[in-house]
Enzyme design. Structure first.
Site, PDB file in Angstrom:
ATOM      1  N   TYR A 141       1.408   4.849   6.582  1.00 26.55           N
ATOM      2  CA  TYR A 141       1.826   3.968   7.685  1.00 26.55           C
ATOM      3  C   TYR A 141       1.314   2.542   7.458  1.00 26.55           C
ATOM      4  CZ  TYR A 141       2.478   2.400  12.547  1.00 26.55           C
ATOM      5  OH  TYR A 141       2.858   1.721  13.683  1.00 26.55           O
ATOM      6  N   ALA A 195       0.500   1.082   4.646  1.00 26.72           N
ATOM      7  CA  ALA A 195       1.216   0.480   3.517  1.00 26.72           C
ATOM      8  C   ALA A 195       2.607   0.020   3.930  1.00 26.72           C
ATOM      9  CB  ALA A 195       1.303   1.473   2.363  1.00 26.72           C
ATOM     10  N   SER A 196       3.280   0.834   4.757  1.00 28.58           N
ATOM     11  CA  SER A 196       4.628   0.451   5.200  1.00 28.58           C
ATOM     12  C   SER A 196       4.583  -0.794   6.070  1.00 28.58           C
ATOM     13  CB  SER A 196       5.285   1.615   5.963  1.00 28.58           C
ATOM     14  OG  SER A 196       4.702   1.815   7.247  1.00 28.58           O
ATOM     15  N   LYS A 197       3.568  -0.886   6.928  1.00 21.88           N
ATOM     16  CA  LYS A 197       3.462  -2.028   7.836  1.00 21.88           C
ATOM     17  C   LYS A 197       3.007  -3.285   7.092  1.00 21.88           C
ATOM     18  CE  LYS A 197       4.878  -0.004  11.565  1.00 21.88           C
ATOM     19  NZ  LYS A 197       6.143  -0.433  12.209  1.00 21.88           N
TER      20      LYS A 197
END
Length: 247
Positions: free
Chosen positions: A156, A158-160
């Site tokens: 999460y 890393a995605s943000k």
């Protein structure tokens, strides 16, 4: 006020939580709303009714955000129906938490696909439209963990973080075409999901926040409204943290 009168906004992941409030807030300021959701459920249908009750047009599309071709089809339909696209809010997101030692490849892929790949898909589809108009605002809904990282949320976080870098890169690439791109990084937000947390957990969390409470979805949506409107006409490539002083 009608800060967004005559503008068209597309919001991903809009049927509940922060995304729903963003759609309603932009609609309340005069924007026509298009949105996507994974399924055409009761929340999907009720959102259309709520938006239309505000006196603007609304259409929804039940698609997977991670589907590249579907994203282009949706944007094409939005432009065909409304005639333009002024605002893109990349809000779709999920969590699949777990420590790195126990995280599966599937947990990683699902979060990256829904959160980050969907933001790429819809940005990729919207940028040519906005470039032709020589105007547009792209807002990625990130998180404070995209700036700080968080144990048990490497996927999460890393995605943000990727959504922040995506916004900053688009700001540099497309500024000459009149397109702005920014990210909003909320902290602890009062939603249906956080409401289910034990009271002790919520109390401990709030102790670390300067304002001693979580944000409402409306408080996040108001920052998105600012970035969507001409009030922020000289703001691009920025990350606005909405965390009540947590960080």
């Amino acid at each position: 006020m009608e800060l967004l009168k005559g503008k068209v906004a597309l919001v991903t992941g809009a049927t509940r939580g922060i995304g729903r409030q963003i759609a309603l807030t932009l609609a309340s300021e005069g924007a026509d709303i298009a949105f996507i959701s994974r399924s055409e459920n009761d929340n999907f249908k009720s959102l259309i009714g709520q938006v239309e009750a505000l006196g603007v047009r609304c259409c929804g599309y039940a698609v997977e955000g991670s589907d590249f071709n579907a994203a282009h089809e949706v944007v094409s339909k939005v432009v065909s129906y409304f005639g333009r696209l002024d605002i893109l809010v990349n809000n779709a997101g999920i969590t699949k938490d777990g420590l790195m030692l126990r995280m599966s490849e599937q947990q990683w892929d699902e979060v990256i696909n829904v959160n980050l790949k969907s933001a790429f898909n819809y940005t990729h589809a919207a940028v040519p439209v906005m470039a032709k108009q020589r105007s547009g605002s792209i807002i990625n809904i990130s998180s404070i963990v995209g700036l700080s990282g968080n144990a048990g949320q490497c996927n999460y976080s890393a995605s943000k973080a990727g959504m922040i870098a995506l916004a900053k890169s688009i700001a540099k690439e497309m500024g000459s075409r009149g397109i702005r791109a920014n990210a909003v990084a909320p902290g602890f937000v009062e939603t249906e999901m956080t409401a289910a947390l034990p009271e002790e957990t919520r109390t401990q969390w709030c102790k670390g926040i300067a304002l001693r409470r979580g944000a409402t979805a409306a408080e996040v949506a108001n920052v998105v409204l600012f970035l969507s409107s001409d009030l922020s006409s000289y703001v691009t490539g920025q990350v606005i943290v909405v965390d009540g002083g947590m960080s």
